[in-house]
Design a protein around this motif. Structure first.
Motif, PDB file in Angstrom:
ATOM      1  N   PHE A  28       0.836  -1.161   0.128  1.00  0.00           N
ATOM      2  CA  PHE A  28      -0.061  -0.026  -0.014  1.00  0.00           C
ATOM      3  C   PHE A  28       0.752   1.259  -0.031  1.00  0.00           C
ATOM      4  CE2 PHE A  28      -2.265   3.297   2.724  1.00  0.00           C
ATOM      5  CZ  PHE A  28      -3.055   3.569   1.624  1.00  0.00           C
ATOM      6  N   TYR A  29       0.558   2.147  -0.896  1.00  0.00           N
ATOM      7  CA  TYR A  29       1.401   3.229  -0.930  1.00  0.00           C
ATOM      8  C   TYR A  29       0.250   4.500  -0.767  1.00  0.00           C
ATOM      9  CZ  TYR A  29       4.741   6.861  -2.738  1.00  0.00           C
ATOM     10  OH  TYR A  29       5.222   8.074  -2.839  1.00  0.00           O
ATOM     11  N   HIS A  30       0.442   5.429  -0.003  1.00  0.00           N
ATOM     12  CA  HIS A  30      -0.482   6.498   0.212  1.00  0.00           C
ATOM     13  C   HIS A  30       0.056   7.810  -0.334  1.00  0.00           C
ATOM     14  CE1 HIS A  30      -3.483   9.238   2.142  1.00  0.00           C
ATOM     15  NE2 HIS A  30      -3.982   8.584   2.692  1.00  0.00           N
ATOM     16  N   ALA A  31      -0.283   8.328  -1.374  1.00  0.00           N
ATOM     17  CA  ALA A  31       0.362   9.463  -2.136  1.00  0.00           C
ATOM     18  C   ALA A  31       0.353  10.863  -1.266  1.00  0.00           C
ATOM     19  CB  ALA A  31      -0.069   9.684  -3.367  1.00  0.00           C
ATOM     20  N   ASP A  32      -0.964  11.042  -0.551  1.00  0.00           N
ATOM     21  CA  ASP A  32      -1.082  12.295   0.064  1.00  0.00           C
ATOM     22  C   ASP A  32       0.162  12.237   1.400  1.00  0.00           C
ATOM     23  OD1 ASP A  32      -2.175  14.553   0.652  1.00  0.00           O
ATOM     24  OD2 ASP A  32      -3.339  13.621   2.453  1.00  0.00           O
ATOM     25  N   ILE A  33       0.307  11.058   2.111  1.00  0.00           N
ATOM     26  CA  ILE A  33       1.147  10.914   3.297  1.00  0.00           C
ATOM     27  C   ILE A  33       2.612  11.086   2.643  1.00  0.00           C
ATOM     28  CG2 ILE A  33       2.149   9.528   4.891  1.00  0.00           C
ATOM     29  CD1 ILE A  33      -0.865   8.439   5.547  1.00  0.00           C
ATOM     30  N   GLU A  34       2.890  10.308   1.783  1.00  0.00           N
ATOM     31  CA  GLU A  34       4.218  10.598   1.232  1.00  0.00           C
ATOM     32  C   GLU A  34       4.577  11.749   0.586  1.00  0.00           C
ATOM     33  OE1 GLU A  34       6.169   8.442   1.653  1.00  0.00           O
ATOM     34  OE2 GLU A  34       4.847   6.545   2.189  1.00  0.00           O
ATOM     35  N   ALA A  35       3.599  12.664   0.021  1.00  0.00           N
ATOM     36  CA  ALA A  35       3.877  13.802  -0.475  1.00  0.00           C
ATOM     37  C   ALA A  35       4.151  14.952   0.816  1.00  0.00           C
ATOM     38  CB  ALA A  35       2.473  14.616  -1.116  1.00  0.00           C
ATOM     39  N   LYS A  36       3.510  14.670   1.884  1.00  0.00           N
ATOM     40  CA  LYS A  36       3.768  15.554   3.109  1.00  0.00           C
ATOM     41  C   LYS A  36       5.000  15.194   3.400  1.00  0.00           C
ATOM     42  CE  LYS A  36      -1.104  15.796   4.377  1.00  0.00           C
ATOM     43  NZ  LYS A  36      -2.503  15.206   5.082  1.00  0.00           N
ATOM     44  N   ASN A  37       5.448  13.961   3.607  1.00  0.00           N
ATOM     45  CA  ASN A  37       6.828  13.623   3.976  1.00  0.00           C
ATOM     46  C   ASN A  37       8.003  14.142   3.013  1.00  0.00           C
ATOM     47  OD1 ASN A  37       5.906  11.913   6.137  1.00  0.00           O
ATOM     48  ND2 ASN A  37       6.039  10.127   4.846  1.00  0.00           N
ATOM     49  N   ILE A  38       7.682  14.300   1.828  1.00  0.00           N
ATOM     50  CA  ILE A  38       8.557  14.799   0.757  1.00  0.00           C
ATOM     51  C   ILE A  38       8.634  16.177   1.015  1.00  0.00           C
ATOM     52  CG2 ILE A  38       9.013  15.330  -1.421  1.00  0.00           C
ATOM     53  CD1 ILE A  38       7.989  12.294  -2.043  1.00  0.00           C
ATOM     54  N   ILE A  39       7.422  16.942   1.156  1.00  0.00           N
ATOM     55  CA  ILE A  39       7.392  18.485   1.392  1.00  0.00           C
ATOM     56  C   ILE A  39       8.305  18.845   2.517  1.00  0.00           C
ATOM     57  CG2 ILE A  39       5.988  20.157   2.211  1.00  0.00           C
ATOM     58  CD1 ILE A  39       3.729  18.940   0.192  1.00  0.00           C
ATOM     59  N   ASN A  40       8.172  18.091   3.585  1.00  0.00           N
ATOM     60  CA  ASN A  40       8.972  18.204   4.749  1.00  0.00           C
ATOM     61  C   ASN A  40      10.555  17.997   4.889  1.00  0.00           C
ATOM     62  OD1 ASN A  40       6.873  19.885   5.933  1.00  0.00           O
ATOM     63  ND2 ASN A  40       5.953  17.899   6.618  1.00  0.00           N
ATOM     64  N   SER A  41      10.753  17.106   3.888  1.00  0.00           N
ATOM     65  CA  SER A  41      12.182  16.435   4.253  1.00  0.00           C
ATOM     66  C   SER A  41      13.115  16.760   3.028  1.00  0.00           C
ATOM     67  CB  SER A  41      12.032  14.912   4.041  1.00  0.00           C
ATOM     68  OG  SER A  41      11.217  14.363   3.060  1.00  0.00           O
ATOM     69  N   SER A  42      12.409  17.217   1.792  1.00  0.00           N
ATOM     70  CA  SER A  42      13.292  17.354   0.639  1.00  0.00           C
ATOM     71  C   SER A  42      13.648  18.818   0.469  1.00  0.00           C
ATOM     72  CB  SER A  42      12.498  17.155  -0.594  1.00  0.00           C
ATOM     73  OG  SER A  42      12.985  17.480  -1.878  1.00  0.00           O
ATOM     74  N   VAL A  43      15.109  19.138   0.297  1.00  0.00           N
ATOM     75  CA  VAL A  43      15.670  20.543   0.308  1.00  0.00           C
ATOM     76  C   VAL A  43      15.155  21.234  -1.004  1.00  0.00           C
ATOM     77  CG1 VAL A  43      17.785  21.845   0.308  1.00  0.00           C
ATOM     78  CG2 VAL A  43      17.420  19.910   2.025  1.00  0.00           C
ATOM     79  N   LYS A  44      15.240  20.272  -1.849  1.00  0.00           N
ATOM     80  CA  LYS A  44      14.788  20.646  -3.466  1.00  0.00           C
ATOM     81  C   LYS A  44      13.262  21.212  -3.411  1.00  0.00           C
ATOM     82  CE  LYS A  44      14.348  18.628  -7.925  1.00  0.00           C
ATOM     83  NZ  LYS A  44      14.531  17.316  -8.675  1.00  0.00           N
ATOM     84  N   VAL A  45      12.496  20.303  -2.995  1.00  0.00           N
ATOM     85  CA  VAL A  45      11.033  20.662  -2.757  1.00  0.00           C
ATOM     86  C   VAL A  45      10.797  22.006  -1.853  1.00  0.00           C
ATOM     87  CG1 VAL A  45       8.737  20.055  -2.137  1.00  0.00           C
ATOM     88  CG2 VAL A  45      10.225  18.526  -3.454  1.00  0.00           C
ATOM     89  N   LYS A  46      11.361  21.988  -0.760  1.00  0.00           N
ATOM     90  CA  LYS A  46      11.441  23.225  -0.027  1.00  0.00           C
ATOM     91  C   LYS A  46      11.624  24.501  -0.603  1.00  0.00           C
ATOM     92  CE  LYS A  46      12.550  24.993   4.899  1.00  0.00           C
ATOM     93  NZ  LYS A  46      13.451  24.802   5.737  1.00  0.00           N
ATOM     94  N   THR A  47      12.931  24.458  -1.138  1.00  0.00           N
ATOM     95  CA  THR A  47      13.573  25.458  -1.846  1.00  0.00           C
ATOM     96  C   THR A  47      12.537  26.157  -2.856  1.00  0.00           C
ATOM     97  OG1 THR A  47      15.562  24.873  -1.617  1.00  0.00           O
ATOM     98  CG2 THR A  47      15.377  26.487  -3.121  1.00  0.00           C
ATOM     99  N   LYS A  48      11.820  25.199  -3.748  1.00  0.00           N
ATOM    100  CA  LYS A  48      11.084  25.658  -4.764  1.00  0.00           C
ATOM    101  C   LYS A  48       9.724  26.085  -4.307  1.00  0.00           C
ATOM    102  CE  LYS A  48      12.504  22.549  -8.412  1.00  0.00           C
ATOM    103  NZ  LYS A  48      11.973  21.318  -9.355  1.00  0.00           N
TER     104      LYS A  48
END
Length: 198
Positions: A28-48
């Protein structure tokens, strides 16, 4: 085999997924939860995100949801931009997840905006979860403690139900849990047979 699970906010996607997970060797992959994790952990995403929405977009290194929600749910172009920043990274993450779970009967991929982000192209089959608007609003009010206007803003930023249903392979109507579970069992049996043919 990738099985997309989508449906409007408050339709009961999580309930449906939990019923599926009781039935077999399913990832099971929950796109919304993983998106939130990426938003808070990825420097690349945060910068953009900060470049587009300003430094107020993050508070103590965590996405300032109230600030962002006030912008994107009243401005479709801003929502489009946020999705354009986040979803390519989610897609990469999901691709790695699929490679790690090839031994499963199938992978359930829950995504409320499956069609809006064109993620349906990665799915072999798509299940739409449906519930009437009044019930959805009641569920969201109880769950998130937000106003009806805020709920309707979110609903209006998703595809209309009939548009989703026309592009789905299966429909689950989620009103009574016993009926929902029976529908899940039926679709699971079909999917496991199809899995053997792929």
């Amino acid at each position: 085999m990738i099985v997309g699970v989508t449906g409007g906010i408050g339709s009961g996607k999580s309930t449906v997924v939990n019923f599926f997970l009781e039935l077999g060797n399913i990832a099971f992959y929950h796109a919304d939860i993983e998106a939130k994790n990426i938003i808070n952990s990825s420097v690349k995403v945060k910068t953009k995100i900060e470049a587009f929405f300003g430094k107020e977009a993050y508070k103590d290194n965590v996405l300032n949801k109230k600030y962002i929600s006030n912008i994107v749910f009243h401005n479709p172009e801003s929502l489009k931009q946020l999705n354009a920043i986040v979803h390519p990274e989610v897609k990469k993450h999901f691709k790695n997840f699929v490679n790690q779970h090839k031994n499963k009967e199938y992978i359930l991929y829950e995504n409320a905006i499956l069609f809006e982000t064109k993620s349906h192209h990665t799915c072999d089959f798509i299940i739409s979860v449906y519930c009437d608007l009044k019930t959805r609003i009641s569920r969201i009010k109880n769950r998130d403690n937000i106003s009806e206007n805020a709920i309707l803003d979110r609903i209006n930023n998703q595809w209309k139900e009939d548009k989703k249903l026309l592009q789905s392979n299966y429909l689950i109507t989620n009103f009574a849990q016993i009926e929902t579970k029976n529908q899940v069992n039926h679709i699971h049996n079909i999917l496991t047979k199809k899995r053997k043919l792929i």
